[in-house]
Design a protein around this motif. Structure first.
Motif, short mmCIF file in Angstrom:
data_model
loop_
_atom_site.label_atom_id
_atom_site.label_comp_id
_atom_site.label_asym_id
_atom_site.label_seq_id
_atom_site.Cartn_x
_atom_site.Cartn_y
_atom_site.Cartn_z
N VAL A 1 0.85 -1.19 0.00
CA VAL A 1 0.00 0.00 0.00
C VAL A 1 0.89 1.24 0.00
O VAL A 1 1.62 1.49 0.97
CB VAL A 1 -0.93 0.01 1.23
N GLU A 2 0.84 2.01 -1.08
CA GLU A 2 1.62 3.25 -1.18
C GLU A 2 0.73 4.41 -0.74
O GLU A 2 -0.28 4.71 -1.36
CB GLU A 2 2.09 3.46 -2.62
N THR A 3 1.10 5.07 0.37
CA THR A 3 0.28 6.15 0.90
C THR A 3 0.83 7.53 0.55
O THR A 3 0.17 8.54 0.81
CB THR A 3 0.17 6.06 2.44
N PRO B 1 0.89 8.38 -11.18
CA PRO B 1 0.54 7.03 -11.64
C PRO B 1 1.73 6.25 -12.18
O PRO B 1 1.83 5.03 -11.96
CB PRO B 1 -0.50 7.30 -12.75
N GLU B 2 2.64 6.91 -12.88
CA GLU B 2 3.80 6.20 -13.44
C GLU B 2 4.65 5.58 -12.33
O GLU B 2 5.28 4.54 -12.53
CB GLU B 2 4.63 7.14 -14.30
N ASP B 3 4.68 6.22 -11.15
CA ASP B 3 5.42 5.66 -10.01
C ASP B 3 4.73 4.41 -9.49
O ASP B 3 5.39 3.44 -9.11
CB ASP B 3 5.54 6.70 -8.90
N MET B 4 3.39 4.43 -9.49
CA MET B 4 2.65 3.24 -9.07
C MET B 4 2.87 2.10 -10.06
O MET B 4 3.02 0.94 -9.66
CB MET B 4 1.15 3.57 -8.98
N HIS B 5 2.90 2.42 -11.34
CA HIS B 5 3.11 1.38 -12.35
C HIS B 5 4.51 0.80 -12.25
O HIS B 5 4.71 -0.39 -12.52
CB HIS B 5 2.85 1.96 -13.74
N ALA B 6 5.48 1.63 -11.84
CA ALA B 6 6.85 1.13 -11.64
C ALA B 6 6.87 0.12 -10.49
O ALA B 6 7.53 -0.93 -10.59
CB ALA B 6 7.80 2.30 -11.36
N LEU B 7 6.16 0.43 -9.41
CA LEU B 7 6.07 -0.52 -8.29
C LEU B 7 5.37 -1.80 -8.74
O LEU B 7 5.77 -2.91 -8.37
CB LEU B 7 5.30 0.10 -7.13
N GLN B 8 4.35 -1.64 -9.55
CA GLN B 8 3.59 -2.79 -10.06
C GLN B 8 4.49 -3.73 -10.84
O GLN B 8 4.42 -4.96 -10.68
CB GLN B 8 2.45 -2.26 -10.93
N LEU C 1 7.70 -4.09 -10.53
CA LEU C 1 8.66 -4.73 -9.62
C LEU C 1 8.02 -5.88 -8.84
O LEU C 1 8.68 -6.88 -8.54
CB LEU C 1 9.22 -3.69 -8.64
N LEU C 2 6.74 -5.74 -8.52
CA LEU C 2 6.09 -6.69 -7.63
C LEU C 2 5.39 -7.85 -8.35
O LEU C 2 5.26 -8.94 -7.81
CB LEU C 2 5.06 -5.96 -6.76
N LYS C 3 4.96 -7.61 -9.58
CA LYS C 3 4.18 -8.61 -10.30
C LYS C 3 4.89 -9.96 -10.43
O LYS C 3 4.24 -11.01 -10.25
CB LYS C 3 3.80 -8.08 -11.69
N PRO C 4 6.20 -10.01 -10.73
CA PRO C 4 6.87 -11.31 -10.85
C PRO C 4 6.83 -12.14 -9.58
O PRO C 4 7.00 -13.36 -9.62
CB PRO C 4 8.32 -10.93 -11.21
N HIS C 5 6.56 -11.48 -8.44
CA HIS C 5 6.52 -12.19 -7.16
C HIS C 5 5.09 -12.50 -6.72
O HIS C 5 4.88 -12.99 -5.60
CB HIS C 5 7.22 -11.35 -6.09
N GLY C 6 4.12 -12.21 -7.58
CA GLY C 6 2.73 -12.48 -7.23
C GLY C 6 2.19 -11.53 -6.18
O GLY C 6 1.28 -11.88 -5.41
N ILE C 7 2.73 -10.31 -6.15
CA ILE C 7 2.34 -9.32 -5.14
C ILE C 7 1.66 -8.14 -5.83
O ILE C 7 2.11 -7.68 -6.87
CB ILE C 7 3.59 -8.82 -4.36
N GLU C 8 0.57 -7.67 -5.24
CA GLU C 8 -0.15 -6.53 -5.82
C GLU C 8 0.17 -5.25 -5.05
O GLU C 8 0.57 -5.28 -3.88
CB GLU C 8 -1.65 -6.79 -5.80
N GLU D 1 -8.39 1.73 -11.28
CA GLU D 1 -7.24 0.84 -11.27
C GLU D 1 -5.99 1.52 -10.69
O GLU D 1 -5.99 2.72 -10.41
CB GLU D 1 -6.96 0.35 -12.70
N THR D 2 -4.94 0.74 -10.55
CA THR D 2 -3.70 1.24 -9.95
C THR D 2 -3.25 2.54 -10.60
O THR D 2 -3.15 2.63 -11.81
CB THR D 2 -2.59 0.18 -10.10
N GLY D 3 -2.99 3.52 -9.78
CA GLY D 3 -2.55 4.83 -10.25
C GLY D 3 -3.64 5.87 -10.25
O GLY D 3 -3.37 7.07 -10.22
N ALA D 4 -4.92 5.43 -10.28
CA ALA D 4 -6.03 6.39 -10.34
C ALA D 4 -6.15 7.20 -9.05
O ALA D 4 -6.44 8.40 -9.08
CB ALA D 4 -7.34 5.67 -10.65
N GLY D 5 -5.96 6.55 -7.92
CA GLY D 5 -6.01 7.27 -6.65
C GLY D 5 -4.88 8.27 -6.53
O GLY D 5 -5.06 9.39 -6.05
N ALA D 6 -3.69 7.84 -6.98
CA ALA D 6 -2.54 8.74 -6.93
C ALA D 6 -2.78 9.96 -7.82
O ALA D 6 -2.48 11.10 -7.43
CB ALA D 6 -1.28 7.99 -7.39
#
Length: 297
Positions: free
Chosen positions: A89-91, A96-103, A105-112, A160-165
């Motif tokens: 959870v990024e607070t 949005p591009e920063d959220m997509h960068a985290l996405q 990094l995390l996707k290969p590990h099965g983490i949202e 979706e991811t980035g919309a809140g940011a």
């Protein structure tokens, strides 16, 4: 026993976020300032994160760090040690591009990852009146819901991811731009001998000043594409000219108000002068960036 929630970053906002989460969950914390970790341990029994390998049983990781690059550095370090299904959870206020960068990094590990940008200052967070602007998959948001509820009761899901940011950045942009306009207006009022408190009351009125452009002209006219009737754009442009003349006569420098006048000039030149002045939004549609989905100007 509940799984602990990990909080990275104990700055002014992060400390309060961790404190609120601690009312519902055991909390693990990390920060470069050991004094803050000790304070968290003393005030709400937080436990220091000894290393990423200690996070295998942690299902929610909360980030409240100074910059997107630091968030990414932390995620790179901890991701291989997290269990699949964990939610980050990024607070912080990010794009949005920063959220997509985290996405990525995390996707290969099965983490949202979800964005839960804080729509408040530290005072509201401390008082429990803060709001969260949320973006992410419905599944991830639901999985993190108990932790989000612990942080703030009021949550606005934007998509979706980035919309809140994005919503948080837009909210701040509006507030900061309005702050410039208010500073200019206040200077003009002072120079013209206008009572400050009466000016504040007038601008705060639901039918005037600050609120009307949002609650009527955007929410009703622009969203519905209804520009008939109302105050003509030509009349608004005339009033804008009067404001520029007043400021010049008073010797008050203008920036935001001066810049906004150019939009009215362009809209008038585009042929929108007889329509309600909300028709300035049609310029963005003309440029291929409509103010609402499906708008064609």
């Amino acid at each position: 026993m509940q799984n602990a929630v990990a909080v990275y970053g104990l700055g002014n906002m992060g400390f309060l976020i961790a404190e609120r989460i601690a009312k519902a969950f055991p909390v693990k914390v990390a920060d470069l300032d050991q004094g803050l970790i000790a304070r968290a341990a003393d005030q709400f029994s937080a436990v220091a994160i000894g290393g990423p390998e200690t996070l295998s049983e942690t299902s929610v990781i909360v980030l409240s760090l100074p910059s997107p690059s630091i968030s990414q550095a932390v995620v790179k370090q901890i991701a291989p040690h997290l269990s699949a299904g964990t939610v980050v959870v990024e607070t912080s206020t990010v794009n949005p591009e920063d959220m997509h960068a985290l996405q990525r990094l995390l996707k290969p590990h099965g983490i949202e990852v979800i964005d839960a940008s804080v729509l408040a200052g530290v005072g509201q967070m401390a008082a429990g009146t803060a709001s969260l602007a949320i973006g992410g998959s419905a599944q991830a948001v639901e999985a993190a819901k108990p932790v989000l509820d612990a942080i703030a009761d009021k949550q606005i899901y934007f998509g979706e991811t980035g919309a809140g940011a994005a919503a948080k950045v837009i909210n701040n942009a509006v507030a900061h731009a309005v702050m410039v306009v208010i500073a200019e207006a206040g200077s003009m009022a002072t120079a013209a001998g206008v009572d400050t408190q009466k000016l504040i009351a007038m601008l705060s009125d639901a039918q005037m000043g600050i609120q009307r452009p949002l609650t009527h002209r955007y929410a009703e006219r622009i969203v519905d594409g209804n520009y008939s009737g109302g105050m003509p754009l030509d009349a608004a442009r005339k009033d804008s000219v009067l404001a520029l003349q007043l400021a010049q006569n008073l010797g008050v420098p203008l920036f935001a108000i001066q810049g906004s006048h150019s939009v009215y000039e362009m809209a008038a030149n585009a042929g929108y002068g007889r329509e309600d002045y909300a028709a300035i939004a049609k310029l963005w549609a003309d440029w291929g960036r409509p103010a609402v989905p499906g708008s064609k100007g």
